[in-house]
Design a protein around this motif. Structure first.
Motif, PDB file in Angstrom:
ATOM      1  N   PRO A  64      46.874  13.182  28.987  1.00 35.86           N
ATOM      2  CA  PRO A  64      45.788  13.574  28.087  1.00 35.86           C
ATOM      3  C   PRO A  64      46.302  14.339  26.877  1.00 35.86           C
ATOM      4  O   PRO A  64      47.213  15.161  26.992  1.00 35.86           O
ATOM      5  CB  PRO A  64      44.911  14.486  28.947  1.00 35.86           C
ATOM      6  CG  PRO A  64      45.376  14.353  30.328  1.00 35.86           C
ATOM      7  CD  PRO A  64      46.749  13.795  30.307  1.00 35.86           C
ATOM      8  N   ASN A  65      45.710  14.055  25.734  1.00 41.83           N
ATOM      9  CA  ASN A  65      46.104  14.723  24.502  1.00 41.83           C
ATOM     10  C   ASN A  65      45.879  16.228  24.583  1.00 41.83           C
ATOM     11  O   ASN A  65      46.574  17.008  23.938  1.00 41.83           O
ATOM     12  CB  ASN A  65      45.301  14.144  23.346  1.00 41.83           C
ATOM     13  CG  ASN A  65      46.169  13.835  22.171  1.00 41.83           C
ATOM     14  OD1 ASN A  65      47.381  14.039  22.230  1.00 41.83           O
ATOM     15  ND2 ASN A  65      45.583  13.369  21.099  1.00 41.83           N
ATOM     16  N   GLU A  66      44.892  16.619  25.420  1.00 37.94           N
ATOM     17  CA  GLU A  66      44.574  18.037  25.551  1.00 37.94           C
ATOM     18  C   GLU A  66      45.785  18.840  26.018  1.00 37.94           C
ATOM     19  O   GLU A  66      45.950  19.995  25.639  1.00 37.94           O
ATOM     20  CB  GLU A  66      43.445  18.214  26.564  1.00 37.94           C
ATOM     21  CG  GLU A  66      42.147  17.601  26.100  1.00 37.94           C
ATOM     22  CD  GLU A  66      41.207  17.343  27.257  1.00 37.94           C
ATOM     23  OE1 GLU A  66      41.542  17.690  28.399  1.00 37.94           O
ATOM     24  OE2 GLU A  66      40.129  16.791  27.009  1.00 37.94           O
ATOM     25  N   LEU A  67      46.601  18.211  26.884  1.00 38.37           N
ATOM     26  CA  LEU A  67      47.770  18.942  27.387  1.00 38.37           C
ATOM     27  C   LEU A  67      48.768  19.179  26.269  1.00 38.37           C
ATOM     28  O   LEU A  67      49.368  20.237  26.159  1.00 38.37           O
ATOM     29  CB  LEU A  67      48.432  18.171  28.526  1.00 38.37           C
ATOM     30  CG  LEU A  67      47.596  18.025  29.783  1.00 38.37           C
ATOM     31  CD1 LEU A  67      48.380  17.303  30.859  1.00 38.37           C
ATOM     32  CD2 LEU A  67      47.177  19.390  30.282  1.00 38.37           C
ATOM     33  N   ARG A  68      48.956  18.167  25.405  1.00 40.29           N
ATOM     34  CA  ARG A  68      49.862  18.343  24.274  1.00 40.29           C
ATOM     35  C   ARG A  68      49.344  19.464  23.373  1.00 40.29           C
ATOM     36  O   ARG A  68      50.096  20.340  22.958  1.00 40.29           O
ATOM     37  CB  ARG A  68      49.960  17.053  23.464  1.00 40.29           C
ATOM     38  CG  ARG A  68      50.588  15.915  24.227  1.00 40.29           C
ATOM     39  CD  ARG A  68      50.780  14.708  23.317  1.00 40.29           C
ATOM     40  NE  ARG A  68      51.371  13.612  24.066  1.00 40.29           N
ATOM     41  CZ  ARG A  68      50.661  12.695  24.721  1.00 40.29           C
ATOM     42  NH1 ARG A  68      49.357  12.722  24.680  1.00 40.29           N
ATOM     43  NH2 ARG A  68      51.270  11.745  25.395  1.00 40.29           N
ATOM     44  N   GLU A  69      48.022  19.429  23.101  1.00 38.61           N
ATOM     45  CA  GLU A  69      47.459  20.445  22.215  1.00 38.61           C
ATOM     46  C   GLU A  69      47.561  21.828  22.837  1.00 38.61           C
ATOM     47  O   GLU A  69      47.864  22.803  22.146  1.00 38.61           O
ATOM     48  CB  GLU A  69      45.997  20.107  21.906  1.00 38.61           C
ATOM     49  CG  GLU A  69      45.860  18.848  21.070  1.00 38.61           C
ATOM     50  CD  GLU A  69      44.506  18.763  20.393  1.00 38.61           C
ATOM     51  OE1 GLU A  69      43.561  19.360  20.905  1.00 38.61           O
ATOM     52  OE2 GLU A  69      44.431  18.101  19.342  1.00 38.61           O
ATOM     53  N   ALA A  70      47.307  21.907  24.157  1.00 43.74           N
ATOM     54  CA  ALA A  70      47.399  23.208  24.825  1.00 43.74           C
ATOM     55  C   ALA A  70      48.793  23.780  24.650  1.00 43.74           C
ATOM     56  O   ALA A  70      48.972  24.961  24.358  1.00 43.74           O
ATOM     57  CB  ALA A  70      47.069  23.063  26.302  1.00 43.74           C
ATOM     58  N   SER A  71      49.790  22.926  24.817  1.00 43.62           N
ATOM     59  CA  SER A  71      51.160  23.398  24.706  1.00 43.62           C
ATOM     60  C   SER A  71      51.505  23.771  23.269  1.00 43.62           C
ATOM     61  O   SER A  71      52.078  24.830  23.007  1.00 43.62           O
ATOM     62  CB  SER A  71      52.114  22.321  25.225  1.00 43.62           C
ATOM     63  OG  SER A  71      53.426  22.705  25.016  1.00 43.62           O
ATOM     64  N   LEU A  72      51.098  22.908  22.312  1.00 34.31           N
ATOM     65  CA  LEU A  72      51.375  23.213  20.904  1.00 34.31           C
ATOM     66  C   LEU A  72      50.695  24.514  20.496  1.00 34.31           C
ATOM     67  O   LEU A  72      51.257  25.325  19.762  1.00 34.31           O
ATOM     68  CB  LEU A  72      50.885  22.073  20.009  1.00 34.31           C
ATOM     69  CG  LEU A  72      51.660  20.766  20.096  1.00 34.31           C
ATOM     70  CD1 LEU A  72      50.988  19.709  19.243  1.00 34.31           C
ATOM     71  CD2 LEU A  72      53.094  20.966  19.633  1.00 34.31           C
ATOM     72  N   ALA A  73      49.458  24.748  21.012  1.00 34.11           N
ATOM     73  CA  ALA A  73      48.716  25.941  20.625  1.00 34.11           C
ATOM     74  C   ALA A  73      49.348  27.211  21.187  1.00 34.11           C
ATOM     75  O   ALA A  73      49.020  28.314  20.749  1.00 34.11           O
ATOM     76  CB  ALA A  73      47.268  25.834  21.088  1.00 34.11           C
ATOM     77  N   LEU A  74      50.237  27.047  22.181  1.00 31.81           N
ATOM     78  CA  LEU A  74      50.955  28.225  22.690  1.00 31.81           C
ATOM     79  C   LEU A  74      52.180  28.534  21.845  1.00 31.81           C
ATOM     80  O   LEU A  74      52.944  29.433  22.158  1.00 31.81           O
ATOM     81  CB  LEU A  74      51.397  27.981  24.132  1.00 31.81           C
ATOM     82  CG  LEU A  74      50.302  28.010  25.189  1.00 31.81           C
ATOM     83  CD1 LEU A  74      50.859  27.563  26.523  1.00 31.81           C
ATOM     84  CD2 LEU A  74      49.715  29.399  25.306  1.00 31.81           C
ATOM     85  N   GLY A  75      52.381  27.757  20.796  1.00 34.05           N
ATOM     86  CA  GLY A  75      53.556  27.967  19.965  1.00 34.05           C
ATOM     87  C   GLY A  75      54.806  27.341  20.545  1.00 34.05           C
ATOM     88  O   GLY A  75      55.913  27.818  20.320  1.00 34.05           O
ATOM     89  N   VAL A  76      54.629  26.272  21.331  1.00 35.20           N
ATOM     90  CA  VAL A  76      55.785  25.553  21.865  1.00 35.20           C
ATOM     91  C   VAL A  76      56.115  24.421  20.894  1.00 35.20           C
ATOM     92  O   VAL A  76      55.219  23.673  20.506  1.00 35.20           O
ATOM     93  CB  VAL A  76      55.467  24.979  23.258  1.00 35.20           C
ATOM     94  CG1 VAL A  76      56.652  24.229  23.816  1.00 35.20           C
ATOM     95  CG2 VAL A  76      55.043  26.092  24.190  1.00 35.20           C
ATOM     96  N   PRO A  77      57.391  24.292  20.476  1.00 40.22           N
ATOM     97  CA  PRO A  77      57.734  23.212  19.555  1.00 40.22           C
ATOM     98  C   PRO A  77      57.460  21.840  20.178  1.00 40.22           C
ATOM     99  O   PRO A  77      57.429  21.705  21.396  1.00 40.22           O
ATOM    100  CB  PRO A  77      59.239  23.390  19.324  1.00 40.22           C
ATOM    101  CG  PRO A  77      59.561  24.740  19.819  1.00 40.22           C
ATOM    102  CD  PRO A  77      58.537  25.127  20.812  1.00 40.22           C
ATOM    103  N   LYS A  78      57.274  20.853  19.300  1.00 38.06           N
ATOM    104  CA  LYS A  78      56.888  19.529  19.782  1.00 38.06           C
ATOM    105  C   LYS A  78      57.887  18.944  20.781  1.00 38.06           C
ATOM    106  O   LYS A  78      57.506  18.398  21.806  1.00 38.06           O
ATOM    107  CB  LYS A  78      56.742  18.585  18.586  1.00 38.06           C
ATOM    108  CG  LYS A  78      56.195  17.238  18.981  1.00 38.06           C
ATOM    109  CD  LYS A  78      55.700  16.475  17.783  1.00 38.06           C
ATOM    110  CE  LYS A  78      55.073  15.168  18.230  1.00 38.06           C
ATOM    111  NZ  LYS A  78      54.455  14.424  17.154  1.00 38.06           N
ATOM    112  N   TRP A  79      59.182  19.086  20.493  1.00 36.77           N
ATOM    113  CA  TRP A  79      60.173  18.452  21.379  1.00 36.77           C
ATOM    114  C   TRP A  79      60.156  19.090  22.763  1.00 36.77           C
ATOM    115  O   TRP A  79      60.298  18.418  23.776  1.00 36.77           O
ATOM    116  CB  TRP A  79      61.573  18.494  20.759  1.00 36.77           C
ATOM    117  CG  TRP A  79      62.167  19.873  20.623  1.00 36.77           C
ATOM    118  CD1 TRP A  79      62.000  20.729  19.583  1.00 36.77           C
ATOM    119  CD2 TRP A  79      63.016  20.541  21.558  1.00 36.77           C
ATOM    120  NE1 TRP A  79      62.677  21.888  19.809  1.00 36.77           N
ATOM    121  CE2 TRP A  79      63.325  21.801  21.009  1.00 36.77           C
ATOM    122  CE3 TRP A  79      63.569  20.187  22.791  1.00 36.77           C
ATOM    123  CZ2 TRP A  79      64.140  22.723  21.657  1.00 36.77           C
ATOM    124  CZ3 TRP A  79      64.380  21.107  23.435  1.00 36.77           C
ATOM    125  CH2 TRP A  79      64.656  22.359  22.873  1.00 36.77           C
TER     126      TRP A  79
END
Lengths: 258, 354
Positions: B232-247
């Motif tokens: 789910p895209n939500e998991l990517r967004e959750a991680s990005l919103a924590l300030g985790v870099p994309k890679w």
């Protein structure tokens, strides 16, 4: 910790479509600001421009200035990843990482950034879970999967995860819309406690909720479908709900449209 | 008023006539008996003929009886169900008979002696000998191919799902689709012309694994892509919103969430290339001796061993038995791989336990 947000002349696009136009507002530190308005008026889009999540959507781009303290988030050389560490976010649907335990979910922000010491981590996890009013419910099951919690617990887990990285600002995008009234109450109480430490911006469709939790309320509206959303007015919550200065706001709040 | 007209249209109310549960079985037994009887009377020899007659009788019979007793709608429902059952049997019979044949003929010589000896000093017409050299060759060739194909395939899929935009991504998707359709002999000829004819390298297990890797990559790209899209895209967004870099988001959140499915895809790709004969025949060349070094000199492999043993045996004798035993080994090998894949998928799957 908490910082003031100062937005001026902000436009946000999806590809060539202008979604929100010319928004300027100030969000005070250590306060709760609520965004209300009809669906599609750009509340969530505006919220996502505040931590540079808007540009994650394909075609998303932003013009204008967002000052956090004395730094422009859209200035040259600003790293979006660093911005998101300062401005945390809680989403509409609870989204704990399914592969991780409760503990790892809370620690995710620190662990995935690689900057932590094992001894500190336990403290931070406990502090964050206590901060999210979840500690007593999960302290015996920290190593169980986070997706095994109930919906309300999952949402508080997501709040704990967001505050574990100690942001300055916490953005909440309809955090209670998937929850029952009891879980909603738990989260509203939590918002009241969190505003001592963070600047909080919350998008909500529930006007009672906006009236209950927020200090200031901003009303967004759009002229018609396909037109960009605009900020109609922002004022003290009490004033917005008793004596707004724009007729459209009063119509929306009292349920008369058009 | 309307109540009266409604019940007037449906005289039976909610309850209708139903045939008993054993009805389909009775029709099936009856149809089989009739099929056997008709073919005996007409002097038909082939079992396919009576089975087809029985299948047709089964479908027609259950429709006719049901239409009389239960009505046309239920009869149509029964026809659909009968056709599903007939199709299921048609699909299972070849599979079951293949496994039965292989097990029955294969167990004759399949033992530890067979698994640990080569054909080095055994003539094709003599009994004894084994598949050690072929098993070793297959394991090495498939292992090398996997080592080459998995990183390329998984990284390509990550590019396509997480980064790919515009023309490059479209071109990559197109060529992956084209590669999926490459016949294995063509992949073999390609490596033959490049590696052996132009670069003047010798026949070796490695040359074979190059061709196998070419066959494996598109399968891995496709399956990994599908699995990553399911995250789910939500998991990517959750991680990005924590300030985790994309890679790091991809490495620590997206791939772990999909790892079960990715592993299954890789295992299925391995299972697919393990049985490939054509490129191995062209590039590995085959030998009766043990060659543990895949990088120089010809090696053996299981599919090629089966082919050679069978073609030199003339359909009977020790070589023929060895071919069946090797086929059984190959099936068992692939089955074990599949079981391992399922195990890993279950073990790594996102947990929802309370």
């Amino acid at each position: 910790m908490a910082k003031r947000i100062d937005v001026s002349g902000l436009n946000a696009y999806y590809g060539s479509f202008l979604a929100i136009e010319d928004i300027s507002m100030t969000v005070e530190p250590r306060s709760v600001t609520a965004f209300i308005g009809p669906s599609g008026c750009g509340k969530s889009t505006f919220l996502r421009t505040l931590n540079r999540m808007h540009e994650v959507t394909s075609g998303g781009r932003v013009e204008g200035k967002v000052m956090l303290g004395d730094e422009n988030l859209y200035g040259a050389g600003i790293d979006p990843v660093a911005v998101r560490r300062e401005v945390g976010m809680v989403f509409q649907r609870p989204n704990p990482f399914p592969t991780m335990s409760v503990y790892d979910n809370v620690a995710a922000g620190l662990k995935l950034n690689g900057s932590y010491k094992k001894a500190q981590l336990d403290d931070i996890v406990e502090k964050s879970l206590r901060g999210a009013n979840l500690w007593n419910e999960v302290k015996d099951r920290l190593n169980k999967p986070g997706s095994g919690l109930s919906g309300g617990q999952q949402q508080r887990l997501c709040i704990a995860r967001a505050i574990a990285v100690e942001p300055n600002v916490l953005l909440m995008d309809e955090p209670c819309s998937a929850l029952d009234p009891i879980s909603t109450l738990a989260i509203e109480d939590l918002i009241g406690e969190l505003k001592e430490r963070f600047t909080i911006v919350i998008v909500t469709h529930n006007m009672q909720q906006a009236a209950r939790v927020s200090d200031r309320t901003a009303f967004f509206n759009l002229a018609a479908v396909g037109q960009p959303g605009k900020l109609i007015e922002i004022d003290d919550t009490e004033r917005i709900f008793s004596n707004p200065s724009v007729q459209a706001t009063e119509d929306y709040i009292s349920g008369r449209f058009g | 008023m309307s109540h009266a007209t409604l019940s007037g249209k449906r005289p039976g109310g909610l309850r209708g006539a139903t045939l008993p549960k054993w009805f389909p079985w009775a029709v099936a037994v009856g149809a089989t008996a009739a099929g056997l009887g008709i073919s005996a009377a007409a002097g038909l020899q082939s079992s396919i003929q009576w089975a087809l007659i029985a299948a047709v009788l089964f479908i027609v019979g259950s429709y006719a009886v049901s239409a009389r007793v239960e009505g046309r709608r239920q009869a149509k429902d029964r026809t659909a169900t009968s056709m599903v059952w007939v199709a299921f049997l048609l699909a299972v019979i070849p599979l079951a008979s293949l496994v039965w044949e292989t097990v029955q003929r294969g167990v004759k010589v399949l033992d530890t002696y067979f698994l640990t000896r080569s054909m080095g000093v055994v003539a094709d017409s003599e009994p004894g000998g084994g598949i050690y050299h072929a098993l070793l060759g297959t394991l090495e060739q498939v292992g090398l191919a996997t080592l080459m194909a998995v990183p390329v395939g998984v990284l390509t899929a990550i590019y396509l799902v997480e980064y790919g935009r515009g023309n490059l991504a479209r071109a990559v998707t197109f060529f992956v689709d084209v590669m999926t359709g490459i016949p294995s002999i063509v992949a073999g000829l390609f490596v033959l012309s490049l590696w052996i004819v132009i670069l003047k390298m010798g026949y070796s297990g490695f040359a074979g694994s190059l061709a196998l890797a070419i066959l494996m990559i598109p399968v891995i790209v496709r399956s990994t892509e599908e699995m990553l899209k399911l995250v789910p895209n939500e998991l990517r967004e959750a991680s990005l919103a924590l300030g985790v870099p994309k890679w790091r988001t991809i490495l620590k959140v997206v791939v772990p969430t999909a790892i079960g499915g990715i592993t299954t895809g890789v295992m299925l790709a391995i299972a697919r290339i393990t049985g490939e004969t054509a490129p191995v025949l062209l590039l590995v060349w085959g030998t009766n001796f043990i060659n543990a070094n895949p990088f120089s000199d010809p090696q053996a492999s299981l599919p090629m061993y089966i082919y050679l043993q069978y073609s030199n045996s003339g359909g009977e004798g020790p070589g023929y038995d060895r071919a069946w035993a090797a086929a059984l080994t190959l099936i068992l090998f692939i089955m074990i791989l599949n079981l391992v894949a399922r195990g890993i998928a279950r073990w790594k799957a996102p947990k929802s336990g309370r």
